[in-house]
Design a protein around this motif. Structure first.
Motif, PDB file in Angstrom:
ATOM      1  N   THR A  58       0.837  -1.186   0.000  1.00  0.00           N
ATOM      2  CA  THR A  58       0.000   0.000   0.000  1.00  0.00           C
ATOM      3  C   THR A  58       0.878   1.245   0.000  1.00  0.00           C
ATOM      4  OG1 THR A  58      -1.770  -1.114   1.223  1.00  0.00           O
ATOM      5  CG2 THR A  58      -1.758   1.285   1.295  1.00  0.00           C
ATOM      6  N   VAL A  59       0.513   2.206  -0.822  1.00  0.00           N
ATOM      7  CA  VAL A  59       1.169   3.515  -0.809  1.00  0.00           C
ATOM      8  C   VAL A  59       0.213   4.512  -0.173  1.00  0.00           C
ATOM      9  CG1 VAL A  59       2.239   5.350  -2.169  1.00  0.00           C
ATOM     10  CG2 VAL A  59       2.509   2.952  -2.875  1.00  0.00           C
ATOM     11  N   LEU A  60       0.637   5.079   0.951  1.00  0.00           N
ATOM     12  CA  LEU A  60      -0.179   6.026   1.701  1.00  0.00           C
ATOM     13  C   LEU A  60       0.263   7.454   1.422  1.00  0.00           C
ATOM     14  CD1 LEU A  60      -0.195   4.253   5.184  1.00  0.00           C
ATOM     15  CD2 LEU A  60      -2.074   4.284   3.524  1.00  0.00           C
ATOM     16  N   GLY A  61      -0.688   8.361   1.359  1.00  0.00           N
ATOM     17  CA  GLY A  61      -0.398   9.783   1.334  1.00  0.00           C
ATOM     18  C   GLY A  61      -0.736  10.346   2.703  1.00  0.00           C
ATOM     19  N   LEU A  62       0.232  10.952   3.355  1.00  0.00           N
ATOM     20  CA  LEU A  62       0.069  11.350   4.751  1.00  0.00           C
ATOM     21  C   LEU A  62       0.012  12.865   4.901  1.00  0.00           C
ATOM     22  CD1 LEU A  62       2.604   8.884   6.426  1.00  0.00           C
ATOM     23  CD2 LEU A  62       0.136   8.572   6.069  1.00  0.00           C
ATOM     24  N   ALA A  63      -1.039  13.326   5.564  1.00  0.00           N
ATOM     25  CA  ALA A  63      -1.180  14.739   5.904  1.00  0.00           C
ATOM     26  C   ALA A  63      -0.704  14.970   7.331  1.00  0.00           C
ATOM     27  CB  ALA A  63      -2.638  15.166   5.771  1.00  0.00           C
ATOM     28  N   THR A  64      -0.253  16.179   7.605  1.00  0.00           N
ATOM     29  CA  THR A  64       0.085  16.569   8.976  1.00  0.00           C
ATOM     30  C   THR A  64      -0.986  17.544   9.470  1.00  0.00           C
ATOM     31  OG1 THR A  64       1.571  18.219   8.037  1.00  0.00           O
ATOM     32  CG2 THR A  64       2.552  16.154   8.786  1.00  0.00           C
ATOM     33  N   GLY A  65      -0.756  18.138  10.625  1.00  0.00           N
ATOM     34  CA  GLY A  65      -1.752  19.017  11.224  1.00  0.00           C
ATOM     35  C   GLY A  65      -2.550  18.277  12.285  1.00  0.00           C
ATOM     36  N   SER A  66      -3.443  18.998  12.940  1.00  0.00           N
ATOM     37  CA  SER A  66      -4.187  18.406  14.057  1.00  0.00           C
ATOM     38  C   SER A  66      -5.292  17.456  13.601  1.00  0.00           C
ATOM     39  CB  SER A  66      -4.789  19.520  14.926  1.00  0.00           C
ATOM     40  OG  SER A  66      -5.623  20.363  14.148  1.00  0.00           O
ATOM     41  N   THR A  67      -5.848  17.664  12.411  1.00  0.00           N
ATOM     42  CA  THR A  67      -7.008  16.882  11.978  1.00  0.00           C
ATOM     43  C   THR A  67      -6.758  15.382  11.931  1.00  0.00           C
ATOM     44  OG1 THR A  67      -7.941  18.750  10.769  1.00  0.00           O
ATOM     45  CG2 THR A  67      -8.696  16.553  10.132  1.00  0.00           C
ATOM     46  N   ALA A 113       6.523   4.947  -7.623  1.00  0.00           N
ATOM     47  CA  ALA A 113       6.035   4.030  -6.589  1.00  0.00           C
ATOM     48  C   ALA A 113       4.701   3.385  -6.970  1.00  0.00           C
ATOM     49  CB  ALA A 113       5.901   4.769  -5.260  1.00  0.00           C
ATOM     50  N   GLY A 114       4.159   3.780  -8.109  1.00  0.00           N
ATOM     51  CA  GLY A 114       2.882   3.230  -8.549  1.00  0.00           C
ATOM     52  C   GLY A 114       1.693   4.085  -8.201  1.00  0.00           C
ATOM     53  N   GLY A 115       1.930   5.282  -7.659  1.00  0.00           N
ATOM     54  CA  GLY A 115       0.846   6.169  -7.269  1.00  0.00           C
ATOM     55  C   GLY A 115       0.363   5.888  -5.862  1.00  0.00           C
ATOM     56  N   VAL A 116      -0.367   6.829  -5.314  1.00  0.00           N
ATOM     57  CA  VAL A 116      -0.871   6.739  -3.942  1.00  0.00           C
ATOM     58  C   VAL A 116      -2.195   5.966  -3.939  1.00  0.00           C
ATOM     59  CG1 VAL A 116      -1.773   8.068  -1.995  1.00  0.00           C
ATOM     60  CG2 VAL A 116       0.286   8.844  -3.191  1.00  0.00           C
ATOM     61  N   ASP A 117      -2.311   5.005  -3.030  1.00  0.00           N
ATOM     62  CA  ASP A 117      -3.561   4.241  -2.888  1.00  0.00           C
ATOM     63  C   ASP A 117      -4.601   4.998  -2.080  1.00  0.00           C
ATOM     64  OD1 ASP A 117      -2.910   1.708  -4.260  1.00  0.00           O
ATOM     65  OD2 ASP A 117      -1.360   1.565  -2.726  1.00  0.00           O
ATOM     66  N   ILE A 118      -4.209   5.515  -0.916  1.00  0.00           N
ATOM     67  CA  ILE A 118      -5.115   6.321  -0.087  1.00  0.00           C
ATOM     68  C   ILE A 118      -4.384   7.593   0.320  1.00  0.00           C
ATOM     69  CG2 ILE A 118      -6.426   6.481   2.057  1.00  0.00           C
ATOM     70  CD1 ILE A 118      -6.853   3.546   2.052  1.00  0.00           C
ATOM     71  N   GLN A 119      -4.960   8.729  -0.030  1.00  0.00           N
ATOM     72  CA  GLN A 119      -4.414  10.018   0.365  1.00  0.00           C
ATOM     73  C   GLN A 119      -5.264  10.597   1.488  1.00  0.00           C
ATOM     74  OE1 GLN A 119      -1.606  12.098  -0.715  1.00  0.00           O
ATOM     75  NE2 GLN A 119      -2.317  12.848   1.278  1.00  0.00           N
ATOM     76  N   ALA A 154      -5.532  21.976 -11.597  1.00  0.00           N
ATOM     77  CA  ALA A 154      -4.655  21.045 -12.316  1.00  0.00           C
ATOM     78  C   ALA A 154      -3.212  21.120 -11.820  1.00  0.00           C
ATOM     79  CB  ALA A 154      -4.700  21.341 -13.813  1.00  0.00           C
ATOM     80  N   SER A 155      -2.961  21.850 -10.730  1.00  0.00           N
ATOM     81  CA  SER A 155      -1.593  22.131 -10.298  1.00  0.00           C
ATOM     82  C   SER A 155      -0.827  20.885  -9.878  1.00  0.00           C
ATOM     83  CB  SER A 155      -1.608  23.145  -9.139  1.00  0.00           C
ATOM     84  OG  SER A 155      -2.447  22.692  -8.087  1.00  0.00           O
ATOM     85  N   ARG A 156       0.477  20.938 -10.093  1.00  0.00           N
ATOM     86  CA  ARG A 156       1.383  19.890  -9.665  1.00  0.00           C
ATOM     87  C   ARG A 156       2.112  20.351  -8.403  1.00  0.00           C
ATOM     88  NH1 ARG A 156      -0.471  15.725 -11.905  1.00  0.00           N
ATOM     89  NH2 ARG A 156       1.456  14.717 -11.225  1.00  0.00           N
ATOM     90  N   THR A 157       2.973  19.494  -7.866  1.00  0.00           N
ATOM     91  CA  THR A 157       3.783  19.886  -6.710  1.00  0.00           C
ATOM     92  C   THR A 157       4.598  21.124  -7.085  1.00  0.00           C
ATOM     93  OG1 THR A 157       3.889  17.604  -5.944  1.00  0.00           O
ATOM     94  CG2 THR A 157       5.554  19.112  -5.098  1.00  0.00           C
ATOM     95  N   ILE A 194      -2.623  15.511  -6.155  1.00  0.00           N
ATOM     96  CA  ILE A 194      -3.472  14.882  -5.138  1.00  0.00           C
ATOM     97  C   ILE A 194      -4.573  14.059  -5.787  1.00  0.00           C
ATOM     98  CG2 ILE A 194      -5.188  15.385  -3.342  1.00  0.00           C
ATOM     99  CD1 ILE A 194      -3.378  17.805  -2.571  1.00  0.00           C
ATOM    100  N   ARG A 195      -5.174  14.590  -6.831  1.00  0.00           N
ATOM    101  CA  ARG A 195      -6.309  13.921  -7.468  1.00  0.00           C
ATOM    102  C   ARG A 195      -5.908  12.645  -8.207  1.00  0.00           C
ATOM    103  NH1 ARG A 195      -8.395  18.149 -11.201  1.00  0.00           N
ATOM    104  NH2 ARG A 195      -9.539  16.396 -12.073  1.00  0.00           N
ATOM    105  N   GLU A 196      -4.621  12.411  -8.368  1.00  0.00           N
ATOM    106  CA  GLU A 196      -4.176  11.169  -9.000  1.00  0.00           C
ATOM    107  C   GLU A 196      -4.185   9.985  -8.037  1.00  0.00           C
ATOM    108  OE1 GLU A 196      -0.428  12.118 -10.764  1.00  0.00           O
ATOM    109  OE2 GLU A 196      -1.348  13.092 -12.504  1.00  0.00           O
ATOM    110  N   ALA A 197      -4.310  10.246  -6.736  1.00  0.00           N
ATOM    111  CA  ALA A 197      -4.438   9.144  -5.776  1.00  0.00           C
ATOM    112  C   ALA A 197      -5.719   8.374  -6.064  1.00  0.00           C
ATOM    113  CB  ALA A 197      -4.444   9.682  -4.351  1.00  0.00           C
TER     114      ALA A 197
END
Length: 259
Positions: free
Chosen positions: A29-38, A122-128, A148-151, A186-189
């Protein structure tokens, strides 16, 4: 977009952890991880399941959403440090499998391209995992970000800097610039998992879920995604107009239909 209204943050954290656990149990699994309190409650629940029930992240890989520009990687408030302290160092996810944007890169534009390329390799993110700001931002995609923005490099709004000042000695210490995954990245996840908690997020949640798709509310880009799940507590749902339907749909969800 599936909108699930739950009674409190603990229920949100458990449901988010259920979704992530189900994906982990399928294998790599490829995870996309956010930070912050949420997402903290979700990370705490995943750590608990790892420690108490043996949930394993050994076959997982992870990419962070964003990073302050100019902070060294070992700065306590760099997102490279934060995600390790709050989550990945507490489970069996290999440190070499946790990929962060380099906020001190000599060529930030090249670093942004490198990071997007690494996600694809890495094959793209499975869950962001995503939080939502009071102005509807996700990652550090502030209002009026291209859908449509990229990193890329972004300048933080005054409000975002004020919101994040609690993590720094003073407002003057909060960087003005960041590198962030773009809305297009992000939308590619394959699955977007957005978490919203509390009354302060209610307006942004309503705009993202029921308003027009617009750069003025970056989170509204989730409406364009084929598999987006929005987990919110009751206060965060307070400005939605279709709450009865969302609750009805969730209560009558087929047993065979996964999140």
């Amino acid at each position: 977009m599936e909108i699930i209204i739950l009674p409190d943050p603990n229920a949100v954290a458990r449901t988010a952890a259920d979704i992530i656990q189900a994906r982990l149990e399928k294998g790599r699994t490829v995870l996309g991880l956010a930070t912050g309190s949420t997402p903290l409650g979700t990370y705490e629940e995943l750590i608990r399941r790892h420690c108490d029930a043996g949930l394993s992240f050994a076959d997982a890989e992870a990419f962070t959403l964003d990073e302050y520009l100019g902070l060294p990687p070992d700065h306590p408030e760099s997102y490279r440090s934060v995600i390790r302290r709050e989550f990945t160092d507490n489970v069996d996810l290999r440190d070499t499998a946790v990929h962060s944007i380099d906020g001190q890169a000599k060529d930030p534009e090249a670093e942004a391209t490198r990071f997007d390329t690494a996600i694809q390799a890495a094959g793209g993110v499975d869950i962001q995992i995503l939080g939502i700001g009071t102005d509807g931002h996700i990652g550090f995609n502030e209002p009026m970000s291209s859908l449509a923005s990229r990193t890329r490099i972004k300048t933080l709004t005054k409000q975002t800097r004020l919101d994040n000042a609690r993590f720094f000695p003073s407002l003057d210490d909060v960087p003005y610039h960041v590198l962030t995954q773009g809305l297009g990245t992000i939308r590619e996840a394959r699955h977007l998992l957005l978490i919203g908690l509390g009354q302060a997020k209610a307006r942004a949640v309503a705009a993202a879920a029921e308003g027009p798709v617009t750069a003025a509310c970056p989170a509204s880009a989730l409406q364009l995604h084929p598999h987006a799940t929005v987990l919110i507590d009751t206060p965060a749902a307070s400005q939605l107009e279709q709450t009865d339907y969302y609750r009805y749909a969730h209560a009558n969800k087929p047993a065979w239909q996964a999140y």
